[in-house]
Motif scaffolding. Structure first.
Motif, PDB file in Angstrom:
ATOM      1  N   PRO A  48       0.805  -1.239   0.000  1.00  8.17           N
ATOM      2  CA  PRO A  48       0.000   0.000   0.000  1.00  8.17           C
ATOM      3  C   PRO A  48       0.833   1.282   0.000  1.00  8.17           C
ATOM      4  N   ASP A  49       1.984   1.268   0.668  1.00 12.19           N
ATOM      5  CA  ASP A  49       2.821   2.463   0.678  1.00 12.19           C
ATOM      6  C   ASP A  49       3.323   2.808  -0.722  1.00 12.19           C
ATOM      7  N   TYR A  50       3.423   1.810  -1.561  1.00 19.66           N
ATOM      8  CA  TYR A  50       3.858   2.016  -2.942  1.00 19.66           C
ATOM      9  C   TYR A  50       2.842   2.868  -3.698  1.00 19.66           C
ATOM     10  N   MET A  51       1.557   2.574  -3.496  1.00 19.87           N
ATOM     11  CA  MET A  51       0.514   3.369  -4.146  1.00 19.87           C
ATOM     12  C   MET A  51       0.457   4.786  -3.545  1.00 19.87           C
ATOM     13  N   LYS A  52       0.696   4.866  -2.252  1.00 21.01           N
ATOM     14  CA  LYS A  52       0.761   6.166  -1.587  1.00 21.01           C
ATOM     15  C   LYS A  52       1.888   7.003  -2.187  1.00 21.01           C
ATOM     16  N   ALA A  53       3.010   6.356  -2.457  1.00 21.37           N
ATOM     17  CA  ALA A  53       4.153   7.051  -3.045  1.00 21.37           C
ATOM     18  C   ALA A  53       3.800   7.621  -4.415  1.00 21.37           C
ATOM     19  N   TRP A  54       3.088   6.853  -5.212  1.00 25.76           N
ATOM     20  CA  TRP A  54       2.699   7.346  -6.541  1.00 25.76           C
ATOM     21  C   TRP A  54       1.782   8.563  -6.419  1.00 25.76           C
ATOM     22  N   GLY A  55       0.874   8.543  -5.459  1.00 22.58           N
ATOM     23  CA  GLY A  55       0.004   9.707  -5.262  1.00 22.58           C
ATOM     24  C   GLY A  55       0.809  10.947  -4.916  1.00 22.58           C
ATOM     25  N   MET A  56       1.821  10.788  -4.058  1.00 19.31           N
ATOM     26  CA  MET A  56       2.671  11.917  -3.685  1.00 19.31           C
ATOM     27  C   MET A  56       3.445  12.455  -4.882  1.00 19.31           C
ATOM     28  N   ILE A  57       4.007  11.541  -5.662  1.00 18.82           N
ATOM     29  CA  ILE A  57       4.840  11.953  -6.800  1.00 18.82           C
ATOM     30  C   ILE A  57       4.006  12.671  -7.854  1.00 18.82           C
ATOM     31  N   LYS A  58       2.858  12.121  -8.197  1.00 16.54           N
ATOM     32  CA  LYS A  58       2.031  12.754  -9.231  1.00 16.54           C
ATOM     33  C   LYS A  58       1.484  14.099  -8.769  1.00 16.54           C
ATOM     34  N   LEU A  59       1.208  14.225  -7.479  1.00 20.99           N
ATOM     35  CA  LEU A  59       0.758  15.509  -6.951  1.00 20.99           C
ATOM     36  C   LEU A  59       1.888  16.533  -7.017  1.00 20.99           C
ATOM     37  N   ALA A  60       3.089  16.117  -6.668  1.00 19.17           N
ATOM     38  CA  ALA A  60       4.243  17.023  -6.738  1.00 19.17           C
ATOM     39  C   ALA A  60       4.506  17.459  -8.174  1.00 19.17           C
ATOM     40  N   CYS A  61       4.381  16.517  -9.101  1.00 19.44           N
ATOM     41  CA  CYS A  61       4.613  16.844 -10.512  1.00 19.44           C
ATOM     42  C   CYS A  61       3.574  17.853 -11.018  1.00 19.44           C
ATOM     43  N   ALA A  62       2.309  17.627 -10.670  1.00 22.54           N
ATOM     44  CA  ALA A  62       1.252  18.533 -11.123  1.00 22.54           C
ATOM     45  C   ALA A  62       1.448  19.931 -10.542  1.00 22.54           C
ATOM     46  N   ASP A 248      12.676  20.864 -12.505  1.00 21.15           N
ATOM     47  CA  ASP A 248      13.402  19.921 -11.661  1.00 21.15           C
ATOM     48  C   ASP A 248      13.538  20.426 -10.228  1.00 21.15           C
ATOM     49  N   VAL A 249      13.734  21.725 -10.080  1.00 22.34           N
ATOM     50  CA  VAL A 249      13.836  22.322  -8.745  1.00 22.34           C
ATOM     51  C   VAL A 249      12.465  22.344  -8.073  1.00 22.34           C
ATOM     52  N   ALA A 250      11.452  22.736  -8.862  1.00 17.35           N
ATOM     53  CA  ALA A 250      10.102  22.856  -8.309  1.00 17.35           C
ATOM     54  C   ALA A 250       9.545  21.507  -7.857  1.00 17.35           C
ATOM     55  N   VAL A 251       9.779  20.463  -8.644  1.00 17.19           N
ATOM     56  CA  VAL A 251       9.179  19.170  -8.308  1.00 17.19           C
ATOM     57  C   VAL A 251       9.798  18.596  -7.027  1.00 17.19           C
ATOM     58  N   ILE A 252      11.087  18.811  -6.826  1.00 16.68           N
ATOM     59  CA  ILE A 252      11.722  18.354  -5.588  1.00 16.68           C
ATOM     60  C   ILE A 252      11.155  19.121  -4.399  1.00 16.68           C
ATOM     61  N   LYS A 253      10.982  20.414  -4.566  1.00 18.62           N
ATOM     62  CA  LYS A 253      10.427  21.249  -3.497  1.00 18.62           C
ATOM     63  C   LYS A 253       9.046  20.752  -3.089  1.00 18.62           C
ATOM     64  N   HIS A 254       8.199  20.499  -4.078  1.00 18.81           N
ATOM     65  CA  HIS A 254       6.830  20.056  -3.773  1.00 18.81           C
ATOM     66  C   HIS A 254       6.809  18.633  -3.203  1.00 18.81           C
ATOM     67  N   LEU A 255       7.656  17.755  -3.729  1.00 17.50           N
ATOM     68  CA  LEU A 255       7.694  16.389  -3.210  1.00 17.50           C
ATOM     69  C   LEU A 255       8.157  16.385  -1.750  1.00 17.50           C
ATOM     70  N   ASN A 256       9.112  17.229  -1.436  1.00 16.05           N
ATOM     71  CA  ASN A 256       9.585  17.309  -0.053  1.00 16.05           C
ATOM     72  C   ASN A 256       8.476  17.795   0.884  1.00 16.05           C
ATOM     73  N   LYS A 257       7.727  18.767   0.425  1.00 14.13           N
ATOM     74  CA  LYS A 257       6.643  19.308   1.247  1.00 14.13           C
ATOM     75  C   LYS A 257       5.536  18.276   1.445  1.00 14.13           C
ATOM     76  N   ILE A 258       5.216  17.547   0.403  1.00 11.37           N
ATOM     77  CA  ILE A 258       4.136  16.559   0.470  1.00 11.37           C
ATOM     78  C   ILE A 258       4.536  15.349   1.316  1.00 11.37           C
TER      79      ILE A 258
END
Length: 475
Positions: A48-62, A248-258
């Motif tokens: 389940p954490d794997y699916m949670k990870a995908w949600g975080m990544i796609k949210l950070a990308c968007a 690349d900078v923005a996506v890391i920033k958002h992923l870290n926050k999420i």
């Protein structure tokens, strides 16, 4: 996968049309993955954490794409709640692609893209598959490639799993510390190569196991740090094709926050995209932990052997009858379980090594099996250590009379007399003890080689074992 044509919708991809269950949130590419990779019966949603990870990544990308002006704010507004529901653990049943898959994880990435797109569409009042409104490729995969999001999803999941693993490891080490403190003054014989060696205390032995486990905490911490280096924004091969400036900078920033973690991007995205260096490093730490757990488990099996014709120095909690034919037999099933789990983890590390070494040119297509191997090892070790602690270690008791008797009859205790009597005299005493069955101290008394005061002084637990309780005081 058999689908009732009356309850389907038709989707189209590069290969052509395909029927997808009408109520499914996944789309064409996930459906093909389910058809093509019916291999192990182990699926993405088993973690389940794997699916949670995908949600975080796609949210950070968007959010990153919106920040740099690539995505319309109206689309982000649709995508965000869908990603949040994945993060909350919803829609797990929509991720049924086998973990054994070709394509370097493309099917899994598209599975996430399709589910999030269709959840977003439904929430916004549209129908599933209306990809002109929200597209799995153009919107959910904007500025991305499987080749940067997929390894990121594996690393993020491993980090989450590592937290649970480390918690169990810390608790197990503490359990051995508790045993060490409880039996710190009970003297026993130490053994080397299965032969009597020199005295030690039971507590020292248990404390040594705790120390071994604590070394592994340090190893895991070091290896886990490597997982925080990503290649987000590198897209296909690390050159950043189709990723806008600043993304690349923005996506890391958002992923870290999420996520709440502190990721960084590698300064060489091409190297980061083609190498599984971090997976090899982290898997090696898991293997090292497995070797420690196997060693400790097999020691406990030996120490509890008997009860009449073995060492029988410790008692393991009885968990189940041990034989279908031998009455009264109880086996050390929990240490055996811990050991066999360790063997599997060692094998998984070999798998990671092969996968990492055989990746070709600018991408490693074998990431899925490397990720699966690490996931499985983390799960087995986490659950295994908990069972080992709760069902075995916390219930261990000792047989003090056995330890005392062993000290009386052992020949190994002669080593403690070397400084006073010399090695040659010790050899002669050992030979005579072996020939007559007498104890070393018994012979020393017969021959009047030492006074009672000298015997008591030399054979004190502190002198024989080098016991220094202060070193364990704050453990």
């Amino acid at each position: 996968m058999v689908i009732n044509a009356q309850n389907t919708r038709t989707e189209t991809d590069l290969i052509g049309e395909i029927k997808v269950p009408a109520d499914a949130y996944y789309g064409a590419q996930a459906a093909r993955g389910m058809e093509n990779f019916q291999i192990s019966g182990q699926y993405n949603n088993d973690y389940p954490d794997y699916m949670k990870a995908w949600g975080m990544i796609k949210l950070a990308c968007a959010r990153a794409n919106t920040e740099v002006g690539e995505m319309q704010a109206s689309k982000l507004k649709m995508i965000e709640p869908a990603c949040m529901e994945l993060i909350e653990g919803k829609y797990l049943d929509q991720f049924r692609i086998d973990l054994y898959q070709g394509g370097a994880g493309t099917s899994t990435n598209m599975n996430a893209n399709e589910v999030i797109a269709n959840v977003a569409l439904v929430k916004a009042g549209f129908k599933k598959g209306q990809y002109d409104k929200i597209s799995p490729n153009d919107d959910l995969n904007m500025s991305q490639s499987t080749n940067d999001t997929y390894p990121t999803s594996l690393k993020l999941t491993m980090i989450m799993h590592n937290e649970k693993l480390k918690q169990e490891l810390v608790l197990l080490a503490k359990s051995f510390r508790t045993l060490g403190n409880k039996y710190i003054d009970v003297v026993k014989m130490g053994r080397t190569e299965f032969q009597d060696a020199v005295p030690m205390t039971v507590g020292q032995e248990f404390h040594s196991y705790a120390t071994m486990l604590e070394w592994n905490i340090e190893s895991l911490d070091f290896a886990n740090k490597s997982l925080f280096t990503l290649n987000m924004g590198g897209t296909a091969i690390g050159t950043g094709l189709n990723a806008p400036k600043g993304y690349d900078v923005a996506v890391i920033k958002h992923l870290n926050k999420i996520s709440g973690y502190q990721f960084v991007n590698c300064d060489d995205m091409i190297a980061a995209t083609s190498s599984l260096h971090e997976f090899v490093l982290y898997s090696s730490a898991l293997k090292t932990l497995a070797t420690t757990l196997s060693k400790i488990s097999n020691d406990l099996i030996i120490l509890s052997s008997g009860p009449r014709n073995g060492l029988y120095e410790i008692n393991l909690p009885p968990r189940q009858p041990g034989s279908s034919i031998m009455p009264g037999k109880v086996n050390p099933v929990i240490p055996e379980l811990m050991a066999l789990i360790s063997y599997r983890v060692m094998g998984n590390d070999v798998t990671v090594n092969f996968a990492a070494s055989d990746g070709d040119l600018q991408l490693n297509a074998y990431e899925p099996v490397a990720g699966l191997a690490v996931f499985e090892s983390q799960k087995l070790l986490t659950n295994g250590m908990k069972a080992f602690r709760v069902q075995c270690v916390d219930g261990i008791t000792i047989n003090e009379k056995v330890d005392a008797r062993n000290l009386e009859i052992t020949i190994g205790i002669v080593t403690a007399l070397n400084p006073k009597l010399g090695h040659h005299v010790g050899d002669e005493l050992a030979k005579e003890a072996m020939a007559t069955g007498k104890g070393i101290i018994e012979l020393v008394r017969e021959k009047k080689l030492l006074t009672e005061a000298e015997i008591k002084d030399i054979l004190s637990p502190e002198k024989m074992t080098g016991l220094d309780k202060s070193k364990y005081k704050n453990k």
